[in-house]
Design an enzyme around this catalytic site. Structure first.
Site, mmCIF file in Angstrom:
data_model
loop_
_atom_site.group_PDB
_atom_site.id
_atom_site.type_symbol
_atom_site.label_atom_id
_atom_site.label_comp_id
_atom_site.label_asym_id
_atom_site.label_seq_id
_atom_site.Cartn_x
_atom_site.Cartn_y
_atom_site.Cartn_z
ATOM 1 N N ASP A 1 0.833 -1.196 0.000
ATOM 2 C CA ASP A 1 0.000 0.000 0.000
ATOM 3 C C ASP A 1 0.873 1.254 0.000
ATOM 4 O O ASP A 1 0.586 2.228 -0.708
ATOM 5 C CB ASP A 1 -0.911 -0.023 1.230
ATOM 6 N N GLU B 1 -1.968 -5.381 -3.634
ATOM 7 C CA GLU B 1 -0.999 -4.598 -2.866
ATOM 8 C C GLU B 1 0.149 -5.484 -2.384
ATOM 9 O O GLU B 1 1.320 -5.072 -2.412
ATOM 10 C CB GLU B 1 -1.699 -3.937 -1.675
#
EC number: 3.1.26.3
Length: 231
Positions: free
Chosen positions: A53, A125
């Site tokens: 992320d 992610e």
């Protein structure tokens, strides 16, 4: 996870679609392992998701900063949010068929986990973090820009989500925030389809269908925004 693991043919094909040749295949295996399939000897991908992320965020911030040197922070922030949110990550995951190689526990398999937006977004992610750890930031940047390039080019100048934009439109007219009503829910429990209708105080409405309430609400809001913009 022990080093020296080899990738399955399906994972090798996935790495090809992703555009990265892993020198440490155990990183990709971990990135594709959901918590439901994890164990003391098979680490899952939640820590990688956390890192991925941040890697995605840095690359997106740099890309947007460079793409429009006249944009203000107020313009860049909503574009950034649109590009890094879980729905966008899940959409990218679908384009490279990440769900086909996602390692899930039995309960998630039964409930259709390979198609769940949250699981796909989280795994995407994690995969980006695996690329970063395998070959560094430049390799991660290359993968991200490869799969996000068109989205960067097409991101709206004001990329606020549709629900927020519709609420601001209603408030600008002195109306209460729009209401979202679930009209129907169809399909099996593991793959439901929601029909949501958005209604404004002024009597306008629009309906949309999607695989989650949130997505259906956003789609309905966008439809209504398109209607009022065309009027």
């Amino acid at each position: 996870m022990a080093k020296g693991l080899s990738l399955s043919a399906e994972m090798i094909a996935f790495a090809g679609r992703l555009g990265h040749d892993f020198q440490r295949p155990e990183l990709l295996i971990r990135a594709l392992t959901h918590a439901s399939a994890g164990s003391p000897v098979r680490p899952h991908n939640q820590r990688l998701e956390f890192l991925g992320d941040r890697v995605l965020g840095l690359v997106m911030a740099e890309a947007l900063f460079s793409a429009d040197r006249k944009a203000t922070e107020g313009q860049l922030a909503p574009r950034f949010n649109a590009l890094v949110r879980k729905e966008t990550c899940a959409d990218v995951a679908r384009t490279i068929d990440l769900g086909a190689v996602l390692r899930l526990g039995r309960s998630e398999m039964i409930s259709g986990g390979r198609r769940k937006e949250a699981l796909l977004g989280d795994a995407m992610e994690a995969v980006l973090a695996a690329v970063y750890l395998d070959a560094g930031l430049e390799a991660a940047r290359a993968v991200i820009l490869r799969h996000w390039a068109q989205r960067i080019d097409q991101v709206d100048a004001d990329a606020r989500d549709a629900k927020t934009a519709l609420q601001e439109w209603a408030q600008g007219r002195g109306e209460a925030p729009p209401a979202y009503v679930e009209i129907a829910r169809e399909g099996p429990p593991h793959a439901p389809v929601f029909t949501i209708e958005v209604r404004t105080e002024g009597g306008l409405s629009a309906r949309a269908e999607a695989g989650s309430k949130r997505a259906a609400e956003q789609a309905a809001a966008k439809m209504l925004l398109d209607q009022v913009s065309a009027a």
